[in-house]
Design an enzyme around this catalytic site. Structure first.
Site, PDB file in Angstrom:
ATOM      1  N   ASN A  37       0.861  -1.101   0.058  1.00 21.33           N
ATOM      2  CA  ASN A  37      -0.031  -0.094  -0.066  1.00 21.33           C
ATOM      3  C   ASN A  37       0.900   1.358  -0.023  1.00 21.33           C
ATOM      4  OD1 ASN A  37       0.480   0.724   2.921  1.00 21.33           O
ATOM      5  ND2 ASN A  37      -0.252  -1.126   3.241  1.00 21.33           N
ATOM      6  N   ASP A  73      -3.849  -6.760   5.416  1.00 19.89           N
ATOM      7  CA  ASP A  73      -4.868  -7.600   6.170  1.00 19.89           C
ATOM      8  C   ASP A  73      -4.401  -9.114   5.656  1.00 19.89           C
ATOM      9  OD1 ASP A  73      -6.039  -5.916   7.932  1.00 19.89           O
ATOM     10  OD2 ASP A  73      -6.980  -5.069   6.153  1.00 19.89           O
ATOM     11  N   LYS A 103       7.999 -17.734 -10.646  1.00 22.07           N
ATOM     12  CA  LYS A 103       7.394 -16.525 -11.231  1.00 22.07           C
ATOM     13  C   LYS A 103       6.080 -17.217 -11.940  1.00 22.07           C
ATOM     14  CE  LYS A 103       7.791 -12.837 -14.353  1.00 22.07           C
ATOM     15  NZ  LYS A 103       8.179 -12.654 -15.647  1.00 22.07           N
ATOM     16  N   PRO A 141      -1.694 -12.132  10.487  1.00 23.60           N
ATOM     17  CA  PRO A 141      -1.823 -12.121  11.716  1.00 23.60           C
ATOM     18  C   PRO A 141      -2.277 -10.655  12.103  1.00 23.60           C
ATOM     19  CG  PRO A 141       0.409 -12.225  11.467  1.00 23.60           C
ATOM     20  CD  PRO A 141      -0.301 -12.473   9.908  1.00 23.60           C
ATOM     21  N   ASP A 142      -2.792 -10.520  13.167  1.00 26.52           N
ATOM     22  CA  ASP A 142      -3.307  -9.004  13.402  1.00 26.52           C
ATOM     23  C   ASP A 142      -2.188  -8.610  14.466  1.00 26.52           C
ATOM     24  OD1 ASP A 142      -4.498  -6.668  14.647  1.00 26.52           O
ATOM     25  OD2 ASP A 142      -6.115  -6.853  13.534  1.00 26.52           O
ATOM     26  N   ILE A 143      -1.440  -7.762  14.334  1.00 28.33           N
ATOM     27  CA  ILE A 143      -0.010  -7.504  15.186  1.00 28.33           C
ATOM     28  C   ILE A 143      -0.778  -6.667  16.456  1.00 28.33           C
ATOM     29  CG2 ILE A 143       1.804  -6.094  15.301  1.00 28.33           C
ATOM     30  CD1 ILE A 143       2.069  -6.684  12.484  1.00 28.33           C
ATOM     31  N   PHE A 156      -3.751   2.754  15.252  1.00 20.38           N
ATOM     32  CA  PHE A 156      -4.198   3.745  14.376  1.00 20.38           C
ATOM     33  C   PHE A 156      -5.376   3.046  13.697  1.00 20.38           C
ATOM     34  CE2 PHE A 156      -1.329   7.609  13.701  1.00 20.38           C
ATOM     35  CZ  PHE A 156      -0.860   7.472  14.810  1.00 20.38           C
ATOM     36  N   LYS A 190     -13.175  -0.651  16.239  1.00 22.73           N
ATOM     37  CA  LYS A 190     -12.021  -1.180  16.018  1.00 22.73           C
ATOM     38  C   LYS A 190     -11.185  -1.460  17.150  1.00 22.73           C
ATOM     39  CE  LYS A 190     -10.250  -0.606  11.475  1.00 22.73           C
ATOM     40  NZ  LYS A 190      -9.834   0.278  10.508  1.00 22.73           N
ATOM     41  N   LYS A 245     -10.102  -4.833  18.801  1.00 27.75           N
ATOM     42  CA  LYS A 245      -8.612  -5.227  18.851  1.00 27.75           C
ATOM     43  C   LYS A 245      -8.207  -5.145  20.269  1.00 27.75           C
ATOM     44  CE  LYS A 245      -7.765  -4.127  13.982  1.00 27.75           C
ATOM     45  NZ  LYS A 245      -6.781  -4.155  13.225  1.00 27.75           N
TER      46      LYS A 245
HETATM   47  O1  PMT Z   1       2.995   6.140   6.453  1.00 28.75           O
HETATM   48  P1  PMT Z   1       2.051   7.532   6.101  1.00 28.75           P
HETATM   49  O2  PMT Z   1       2.186   7.784   4.721  1.00 28.75           O
HETATM   50  O3  PMT Z   1       2.790   8.708   6.932  1.00 28.75           O
HETATM   51  O4  PMT Z   1       0.543   7.511   6.421  1.00 28.75           O
HETATM   52  C1  PMT Z   1       0.135   7.033   7.650  1.00 28.75           C
HETATM   53  C2  PMT Z   1      -0.973   6.207   8.074  1.00 28.75           C
HETATM   54  C3  PMT Z   1      -1.993   6.693   7.319  1.00 28.75           C
HETATM   55  C4  PMT Z   1      -0.397   4.794   7.313  1.00 28.75           C
HETATM   56  C5  PMT Z   1      -1.069   6.039   9.422  1.00 28.75           C
HETATM   57  O5  PMT Z   1      -1.611   7.114  10.186  1.00 28.75           O
HETATM   58  C6  PMT Z   1      -2.417   5.031   9.645  1.00 28.75           C
HETATM   59  O6  PMT Z   1      -3.518   5.133   9.838  1.00 28.75           O
HETATM   60  N1  PMT Z   1      -1.704   3.766  10.282  1.00 28.75           N
HETATM   61  C7  PMT Z   1      -2.639   2.466  10.333  1.00 28.75           C
HETATM   62  C8  PMT Z   1      -3.154   2.151   8.768  1.00 28.75           C
HETATM   63  C9  PMT Z   1      -4.176   0.877   9.010  1.00 28.75           C
HETATM   64  O7  PMT Z   1      -3.301  -0.149   8.661  1.00 28.75           O
HETATM   65  O8  PMT Z   1      -5.104   0.915   9.688  1.00 28.75           O
HETATM   66  P2  PMT Z   1      -6.075  -0.071   9.718  1.00 28.75           P
HETATM   67  O9  PMT Z   1      -7.413   0.579  10.000  1.00 28.75           O
HETATM   68  O10 PMT Z   1      -6.237  -0.921   8.442  1.00 28.75           O
HETATM   69  O11 PMT Z   1      -5.655  -0.884  10.853  1.00 28.75           O
HETATM   70  C10 PMT Z   1      -6.005  -0.580  12.402  1.00 28.75           C
HETATM   71  C11 PMT Z   1      -4.726  -1.010  13.384  1.00 28.75           C
HETATM   72  O12 PMT Z   1      -4.509  -2.485  13.219  1.00 28.75           O
HETATM   73  C12 PMT Z   1      -3.530  -0.227  12.927  1.00 28.75           C
HETATM   74  O13 PMT Z   1      -2.876   0.072  14.009  1.00 28.75           O
HETATM   75  C13 PMT Z   1      -2.712  -1.360  12.474  1.00 28.75           C
HETATM   76  O14 PMT Z   1      -1.105  -1.289  12.402  1.00 28.75           O
HETATM   77  C14 PMT Z   1      -3.032  -2.528  13.039  1.00 28.75           C
HETATM   78  N2  PMT Z   1      -3.091  -3.857  12.099  1.00 28.75           N
HETATM   79  C15 PMT Z   1      -3.966  -3.885  11.089  1.00 28.75           C
HETATM   80  C16 PMT Z   1      -3.851  -5.052  10.263  1.00 28.75           C
HETATM   81  C17 PMT Z   1      -2.831  -6.042  10.668  1.00 28.75           C
HETATM   82  N3  PMT Z   1      -3.038  -7.496  10.056  1.00 28.75           N
HETATM   83  N4  PMT Z   1      -2.219  -6.114  11.825  1.00 28.75           N
HETATM   84  C18 PMT Z   1      -2.515  -4.739  12.413  1.00 28.75           C
HETATM   85  O15 PMT Z   1      -1.695  -4.699  13.549  1.00 28.75           O
END
Ligand code: PMT
Length: 400
Positions: A211, A279, A288, A305-307, A324, A338, A342
């Site tokens: 992404n 995700d 390939k 995995p969801d960290i 975030f 969320k 989480k």
């Molecule tokens: O990197 P930049 O260009 O500065 O942009 C910043 C940002 C937009 C990336 C940042 O501000 C931000 O929003 N980060 C979280 C992005 C995200 O994955 O959001 P989410 O809503 O999909 O996930 C929610 C939370 O779960 C996040 O803390 C994410 O790190 C965590 N997560 C998500 C999926 C996963 N498999 N494991 C996780 O730990």
């Protein structure tokens, strides 16, 4: 920032960027630091002793053999009384003389006589910076414990576009604060982990999905926490950002790698998950994938995995877990859900709709959601969001 009564010795070298050092002096004074300045002979071609002295509210030191200066304060004292020596702009010439241990003017004599940590903000033409001689000097100085902030890529005074611009005063200020924070600061003795950037999920040996996260927000948070004295483990997906000072950076690719790095950083006092973790991951093709006529490749997907959830439920759960939420609609509502799902303590919600330009951009407008409610923060640059968040974290960890 915690610079009150810190003593900074600022050496201003001879470069067009010397004017930025005047802003730096003003910002340091606003933060309560005491600033003494050495202006090199070449530096005085770009800024006047009068401006430097007026802004620092101190005499300016220029001459190794000035009887007045020597009577008032010998060069040994000048260098010994500093908590930090900052060289800005650090020219190629100054770096070369430092690396060789020369002491042929007041600046280099003080640098050689000082036992204080040294921070350089290099500024020069791009070819000069890239030259093997300068890079060897940089390496030698870094091996001796000298820290660097910048240089940055951009337009140079010589009309070229290259790496060689001196870091902006605000960045130098942050680097100074993080240098000094090891000595004090509200998060001294606290360990934190910060995730930043995207993850990259391989499809086959040459392709991946990812992404647009640049890592800017996460890196700014790691920098702000280090500036408050925290020991920071910055776990970074693939991004094009330099490593901030005073923290340890662990580079990872996939969500699985990021989770493993987070778990090995435990125990920590706080975990801040700003990474945009994929995700899903694909079943990786061993070779390939081949184009076969009009047929589309079969890709089989699995959940990553969801960290954030793993850290929130871990037996070594950090006392503070901050996630975030990247949303494009019903930002607060979805982020609240969320947070509950989480199990983190706070969630920082940002609207990542394309028109907002948050992914990869320099500013952000967030809502910070915790058990007590929702705080709407104004649109700020990512560094300011990070500093505000770091202060909130310091407060929550009971250290401010
Ligand atoms: O990197 P930049 O260009 O500065 O942009 C910043 C940002 C937009 C990336 C940042 O501000 C931000 O929003 N980060 C979280 C992005 C995200 O994955 O959001 P989410 O809503 O999909 O996930 C929610 C939370 O779960 C996040 O803390 C994410 O790190 C965590 N997560 C998500 C999926 C996963 N498999 N494991 C996780 O730990």
């Amino acid at each position: 920032m915690h610079l009150a009564s810190k003593r900074i010795l600022l050496i201003i070298g001879g470069g067009i960027a010397a004017y930025k050092s005047l802003f730096l002096i003003r910002r340091l004074r606003e933060q309560g630091a005491q600033v003494r300045c050495i202006l090199t002979k070449a530096g005085a071609e770009f800024v006047t002793p009068l401006s430097v002295s007026a802004l620092s509210e101190q005499p300016v030191y220029q001459d190794l053999f000035s009887l007045t200066d020597e009577a008032e304060m010998g060069h040994i004292r000048l260098s010994r009384e500093a908590d930090l020596v900052v060289v800005a702009p650090a020219t190629a010439n100054l770096m070369a003389r430092m690396a060789s241990g020369l002491a042929d003017d007041l600046a280099t004599t003080c640098l050689l006589a000082s036992s204080a940590p040294v921070l350089l903000a290099p500024a020069m033409n791009g070819y000069m910076w890239a030259h093997p001689a300068t890079q060897e000097n940089r390496q030698r100085l870094a091996e001796r414990g000298v820290s660097f902030v910048g240089p940055e890529a951009g337009d140079l005074a010589c009309g070229e576009v290259a790496t060689g611009r001196m870091a902006e005063p605000e960045e130098i200020l942050t680097a100074i604060a993080s240098q000094l924070a090891g000595q004090s600061g509200p998060l001294a003795c606290k360990r934190v982990l910060v995730t930043a950037g995207p993850t990259r999920e391989a499809l086959d040996p040459v392709r991946y999905v990812s992404n647009h996260s640049s890592g800017k927000q996460g890196f700014a948070i790691a920098t702000a926490l280090a500036a408050l004295g925290a020991e920071v483990a910055l776990i970074a997906g693939p991004v094009q950002l330099p490593t901030p000072d005073n923290l340890s950076r662990i580079d990872v690719e996939s969500a699985d790698d990021m989770l493993a790095a987070c778990l090995s950083a435990l125990p920590v006092d706080a975990a801040i998950c700003a990474a945009a973790v994929a995700d899903w991951k694909a079943q990786i093709a061993p070779n390939k994938m081949k184009k076969t006529g009009d047929g589309l490749p079969e890709i089989s997907w699995q959940q990553n995995p969801d960290i954030l959830a793993t850290l929130s439920q871990h037996e070594q759960r950090p006392p503070l877990v901050v996630g975030f939420a990247a949303e494009t609609e019903k930002v607060v509502e979805h982020a609240q859900a969320k947070r509950a799902r989480k199990g983190c303590d706070w969630i920082v919600a940002n609207d990542v709709s394309a028109e907002r330009g948050v992914f990869g951009g320099d500013s952000n407008q967030v809502h910070v959601i915790d058990a007590d409610g929702v705080e709407a923060w104004p649109q700020l640059d990512k560094r300011a969001v990070a500093e505000r968040l770091a202060d909130r974290i310091a407060h929550a960890l009971g250290q401010s």
